[in-house]
Design a protein around this motif. Sequence first.
Motif, PDB file in Angstrom:
ATOM      1  N   LEU A 170       7.136   2.083  -5.916  1.00 11.71           N
ATOM      2  CA  LEU A 170       7.799   2.693  -7.073  1.00 11.71           C
ATOM      3  C   LEU A 170       9.517   2.856  -6.989  1.00 11.71           C
ATOM      4  O   LEU A 170      10.231   2.373  -7.789  1.00 11.71           O
ATOM      5  CB  LEU A 170       7.313   3.963  -7.367  1.00 11.71           C
ATOM      6  CG  LEU A 170       7.295   4.836  -8.507  1.00 11.71           C
ATOM      7  CD1 LEU A 170       6.498   3.922  -9.542  1.00 11.71           C
ATOM      8  CD2 LEU A 170       6.828   6.103  -8.558  1.00 11.71           C
ATOM      9  N   LEU A 171       9.758   3.408  -5.782  1.00 20.99           N
ATOM     10  CA  LEU A 171      11.254   3.641  -5.652  1.00 20.99           C
ATOM     11  C   LEU A 171      11.907   2.297  -5.481  1.00 20.99           C
ATOM     12  O   LEU A 171      13.033   2.011  -6.207  1.00 20.99           O
ATOM     13  CB  LEU A 171      11.569   4.261  -4.231  1.00 20.99           C
ATOM     14  CG  LEU A 171      11.089   5.666  -4.344  1.00 20.99           C
ATOM     15  CD1 LEU A 171      11.053   6.272  -2.844  1.00 20.99           C
ATOM     16  CD2 LEU A 171      12.058   6.473  -5.254  1.00 20.99           C
ATOM     17  N   ARG A 187       0.934  -1.074  -0.005  1.00 20.28           N
ATOM     18  CA  ARG A 187       0.053  -0.116   0.006  1.00 20.28           C
ATOM     19  C   ARG A 187       1.065   1.118   0.012  1.00 20.28           C
ATOM     20  O   ARG A 187       0.205   2.241  -0.165  1.00 20.28           O
ATOM     21  CB  ARG A 187      -0.942  -0.153   1.173  1.00 20.28           C
ATOM     22  CG  ARG A 187      -2.031  -0.985   0.982  1.00 20.28           C
ATOM     23  CD  ARG A 187      -2.916  -0.640   2.197  1.00 20.28           C
ATOM     24  NE  ARG A 187      -4.149  -1.914   2.016  1.00 20.28           N
ATOM     25  CZ  ARG A 187      -4.524  -2.643   2.910  1.00 20.28           C
ATOM     26  NH1 ARG A 187      -4.024  -2.494   4.277  1.00 20.28           N
ATOM     27  NH2 ARG A 187      -5.416  -3.550   2.835  1.00 20.28           N
ATOM     28  N   ARG A 188       2.146   1.021   0.101  1.00 23.67           N
ATOM     29  CA  ARG A 188       3.236   2.387   0.102  1.00 23.67           C
ATOM     30  C   ARG A 188       3.535   2.471  -1.422  1.00 23.67           C
ATOM     31  O   ARG A 188       4.614   1.919  -1.682  1.00 23.67           O
ATOM     32  CB  ARG A 188       4.205   2.075   1.235  1.00 23.67           C
ATOM     33  CG  ARG A 188       3.797   2.084   2.625  1.00 23.67           C
ATOM     34  CD  ARG A 188       5.128   1.706   3.460  1.00 23.67           C
ATOM     35  NE  ARG A 188       4.947   1.625   4.815  1.00 23.67           N
ATOM     36  CZ  ARG A 188       5.184   2.385   5.802  1.00 23.67           C
ATOM     37  NH1 ARG A 188       5.929   3.384   5.610  1.00 23.67           N
ATOM     38  NH2 ARG A 188       4.747   2.020   7.107  1.00 23.67           N
ATOM     39  N   ARG A 189       2.641   3.034  -2.085  1.00 26.69           N
ATOM     40  CA  ARG A 189       3.076   3.178  -3.352  1.00 26.69           C
ATOM     41  C   ARG A 189       4.149   3.785  -3.759  1.00 26.69           C
ATOM     42  O   ARG A 189       4.857   3.368  -4.664  1.00 26.69           O
ATOM     43  CB  ARG A 189       1.812   3.804  -4.258  1.00 26.69           C
ATOM     44  CG  ARG A 189       0.427   2.767  -4.210  1.00 26.69           C
ATOM     45  CD  ARG A 189      -0.347   3.442  -4.898  1.00 26.69           C
ATOM     46  NE  ARG A 189      -1.808   2.764  -4.850  1.00 26.69           N
ATOM     47  CZ  ARG A 189      -2.755   3.347  -4.360  1.00 26.69           C
ATOM     48  NH1 ARG A 189      -3.007   4.398  -4.317  1.00 26.69           N
ATOM     49  NH2 ARG A 189      -4.037   2.730  -3.964  1.00 26.69           N
ATOM     50  N   GLY A 190       4.467   4.895  -3.136  1.00 29.59           N
ATOM     51  CA  GLY A 190       5.702   5.543  -3.303  1.00 29.59           C
ATOM     52  C   GLY A 190       6.936   4.712  -3.201  1.00 29.59           C
ATOM     53  O   GLY A 190       7.955   4.706  -3.757  1.00 29.59           O
ATOM     54  N   VAL A 191       6.861   3.859  -2.005  1.00 29.01           N
ATOM     55  CA  VAL A 191       7.957   2.993  -1.643  1.00 29.01           C
ATOM     56  C   VAL A 191       8.058   2.032  -2.734  1.00 29.01           C
ATOM     57  O   VAL A 191       9.366   1.733  -3.156  1.00 29.01           O
ATOM     58  CB  VAL A 191       7.703   2.318  -0.343  1.00 29.01           C
ATOM     59  CG1 VAL A 191       8.522   1.384  -0.001  1.00 29.01           C
ATOM     60  CG2 VAL A 191       7.822   3.453   0.901  1.00 29.01           C
TER      61      VAL A 191
END
Lengths: 230, 272
Positions: free
Chosen positions: A23-24, A17-21
Amino acid sequence: MNRLVTVAEMTLRELVRRRGVLLLLLLMPLTFWLIRRDSHVGQSVRALLLGISWAVSTAALFATSAARELEPRLRLAGYRPHHLYLGRMLGLWALGLAVSVPFFLLTVFDANNLRYAGIAVAMLCCVAVAAPLGMLIGALLPREMEGTLLLLTVVAVQMLLDPTSSAAKLMPFWSSREIASWAVDHTDDGYLSRGVLHAAVVTALMLVTVAGLFGVRLRRRRHLRHAPLV
Amino acid sequence: MNDDEWLRAFGAELHQRRVAVDAARHVIAEAATHLREGGGDPWLVFGPPQAYAAAIVESIGTAPGPRPGPVRLHATGITKRYGRRTVLRDATLTVRAGQIAAVIGANGCGKSTFLRICAGLISPDAGEVTVAGRLGYCPQQGGTIDFLLPDEHFVLVGAGQGMARGPARRAGRAAARQLGWDAESTVLARHLSGGTRQKLNLTMSTLAAPDVLLLDEPYQGFDQGSYVNLWDQLARLRDEGRAIVVVTHLLNQLDRVDTVLDLTPAQQGGRR
């Protein structure tokens, strides 16, 4: 078993659910691959493997730090220490494998004349080592900033050390370099077996250390006695 | 506060003051009828719910409280030092089944430390704690996971006790309802308000039906209604035979507890 699976599942759910994570996590190995793409394919494969290792160990570090305050209450709720660290590790391994799949396909479509089974094994070894490494650092250093700096140091040393030196063999991801040599340069099978053995030993050592640290931190305190319920 | 809210607060006050259930129901029904037929603001007609409940208690008395049961938590001689600073010195507390104990004191006097020692999360320098039955613990903060749904928290905590997913979800939602919160939402914990998040925290600690419940300022961020619901819930748990320890700095609630441990340095030790 249900407890292990539940902790693993919740770890995965939380990370996914941590989409930013996420992606990185994907961006880091991709960047490593692209930077070295114009040079010898072996360089880009090795950089890619290091990128995956770094990404997964960073995720493991932050997941371990984030769960630090929750774990004592889960312990009180009936979990034993091994449910918590093994469950979390399972979740991280699953995430690492999921992250590796697109990069494996990238090597298949973007590079020729490789032993692809070797690439897959090297990625497996990277993920196997990276999850307990990140957890180990997270368990040793409670503050994320300190943990991140230590992880950065480990990976930087890994990148800068001469891989043929004996000191390099003490680094956690030496295995991936050996296996990558087998997969890219078509060296003898000794590279593969040494690499797999190294990864297995490093993973086992770190798992035992993580178990010890969690066991100490989440131990039953001697001042607390449980009387029978009347 | 409209009529319904006033009646709810009034009912909670009667419950807290241990007015017999049937008598309380009767009094509330009478008040509701009076308001419906006579109209008017309940604050003008009856006054504050607390004051009216106190008047009712004086008039009709209270149901005899359940006799305290066996000792569930016994902490004795608890001493804790951080470096040269002694935060707890020889603190002692005994809580029986069916009792609520309050741990009070000035900021920094070791209330949370004492509770964490009772929960076995940190070790004291001296003293010991004996617990009979299962422990539940609600930390002051940091007990939830930002990226999980409330239901997933219930499943996670429930699995620790071997509960299946369905029953864990149902138990969590039911406990949340007691606090006036509908936990069936699909909102991640990080998007919950501070008070609702604390309700989730509290619900997690009561999910596995602990025999001894340790709560570290569980009302942070609660509005007035939630606060009343909390004490209502605690009174209900007490009546079910749980032993409850609440770290609190809200002294006005102390008349609702059975035992007080004041950790203010000048008044070390427990008193009843």
